[in-house]
Design an enzyme around this catalytic site. Structure first.
Site, PDB file in Angstrom:
ATOM      1  N   TYR A 152      12.646  51.569  23.786  1.00 26.38           N
ATOM      2  CA  TYR A 152      12.940  52.498  22.684  1.00 26.38           C
ATOM      3  C   TYR A 152      13.159  53.932  23.175  1.00 26.38           C
ATOM      4  O   TYR A 152      13.382  54.832  22.368  1.00 26.38           O
ATOM      5  CB  TYR A 152      11.905  52.398  21.551  1.00 26.38           C
ATOM      6  CG  TYR A 152      10.467  52.728  21.887  1.00 26.38           C
ATOM      7  CD1 TYR A 152      10.081  54.022  22.203  1.00 26.38           C
ATOM      8  CD2 TYR A 152       9.488  51.740  21.848  1.00 26.38           C
ATOM      9  CE1 TYR A 152       8.767  54.342  22.478  1.00 26.38           C
ATOM     10  CE2 TYR A 152       8.164  52.039  22.120  1.00 26.38           C
ATOM     11  CZ  TYR A 152       7.807  53.342  22.444  1.00 26.38           C
ATOM     12  OH  TYR A 152       6.500  53.651  22.717  1.00 26.38           O
ATOM     13  N   GLY A 194      10.025  45.446  27.962  1.00 21.49           N
ATOM     14  CA  GLY A 194       9.800  45.016  26.582  1.00 21.49           C
ATOM     15  C   GLY A 194       8.326  44.687  26.460  1.00 21.49           C
ATOM     16  O   GLY A 194       7.493  45.264  27.167  1.00 21.49           O
TER      17      GLY A 194
END
Ligand code: COA
Length: 287
Positions: A152, A194
């Site tokens: 992100y 992730g």
């Protein structure tokens, strides 16, 4: 996966090296012949990790350090150089994060995460850069920096605004320094993981009773990452064989961050049901 002497003789500083992914990387690097400098705000966790490395026949130094404080970072780097003679690599792994609606963040909450993640990574890169340049830069073997970012950092994310801002800053630092410090033989890369379960991050980021929020069913690989997979990627980046690779962020997430593709969510459904839907659509199209 690698020759057992892949990182032989390299001295590697890891921030947040006493727990979670930092510890997993430290143990793997030691297995591959590296000497470790473990830092954390908490002495007990780095002492434990050092003992584990030594029990397996490796070498490690544990130095307490709050990366938000540059004099402490400089002292840590000096202690590492005094103990091992030099430092070859830095892994910016220490992080701070929590879930919070952005409108409820206090300025100090934002500053705390920025201080650990962005300023902390810069402080460590700066002290490391000073050391490499002082010992002769490229002619003395150069240096290698890896920063742990997040997927992100590129996409942004709700409820973790300070972390998203800080990690995207670290990514920009990575690209900027890779160009500027190439003349000193310093490579600078990032790894964007992730979901890799760790006790610390899971406690901070997994709301109780909401396991489906971070479910393996939403990941193309249908599972979370395993620590040794991330540690192996980091080892590859620190090895001399990847010397032409710099200024890049490498994502390791089982394909999770690519799920925004328009029809990708169909892959998460029962394949037989999807096939049936497509057959019906094909039949409908012939009419
Ligand atoms: N929601 C909203 N605000 C929060 C918060 C939360 N869950 N946790 C802390 N804060 C705020 C505090 O209220 C404080 O702000 P204030 O002074 O305006 O009240 C500010 O953040 C600093 O908190 P404090 O606990 O004093 O700072 P710290 O330096 O000891 O801790 C943190 C830093 C907040 C990042 C803490 O979560 C931490 O130490 N994290 C390290 C470990 C970690 O996050 N691991 C997961 C990595 S993915």
């Amino acid at each position: 996966m690698f020759q057992s002497d892949l990182l032989a003789g390299k001295v590697i500083v890891i921030t947040g090296g006493g727990t979670g992914l930092g510890k997993s990387m430290a143990l793997r690097f030691a297995e591959l012949g590296a000497k470790l400098v473990l830092t954390s705000r908490r002495q007990e966790v780095i002492d434990e990790a050092k003992a584990e490395i030594e029990a397996a026949g490796g070498e490690a130094l544990a130095v307490t350090c709050d990366v938000r404080d540059f004099p402490q970072v400089e002292a840590m780097m000096e202690a590492a150089v005094e103990h091992f003679g030099r430092v070859d690599c830095l892994v910016n792994n220490a992080a701070g994060n929590f879930l919070c609606p952005s409108e409820k963040l206090s300025p100090n909450a934002f500053a705390s995460v920025l201080g650990i993640v962005l300023q902390g990574s810069f402080h460590c890169a700066l002290a490391f850069g000073h050391h490499v340049i002082a010992r002769g830069g490229k002619e003395s073997g150069g240096g290698n920096v890896i920063s742990i970012t997040t997927t992100y950092a590129t996409h942004g994310s709700a409820y973790v605004l300070p972390s998203a801002c800080a990690k995207s800053g670290v990514l920009t630092m990575t690209k900027s320094l890779a160009v500027e410090w190439a003349k000193y033989g310093i490579r600078v890369n990032a790894i964007a993981p992730g979901p890799f379960p760790t006790e610390g991050a899971w406690a901070k980021l997994m709301p109780p009773g909401m396991d489906e929020l971070l479910s393996p069913d939403k990941i193309p690989a249908r599972r979370f990452g395993e620590h040794h997979e991330l540690a192996n990627l980091a080892a590859y980046l620190l090895a001399d064989g990847s010397a032409y690779l710099t200024g890049r962020e490498i994502t390791i997430d089982g394909g999770e961050s690519l799920m925004a593709g328009e029809f990708n969510s169909l892959t998460l459904m029962d394949p037989a049901a999807v096939e049936q839907i497509m057959e019906l659509m094909r039949a409908g199209g012939k009419k």
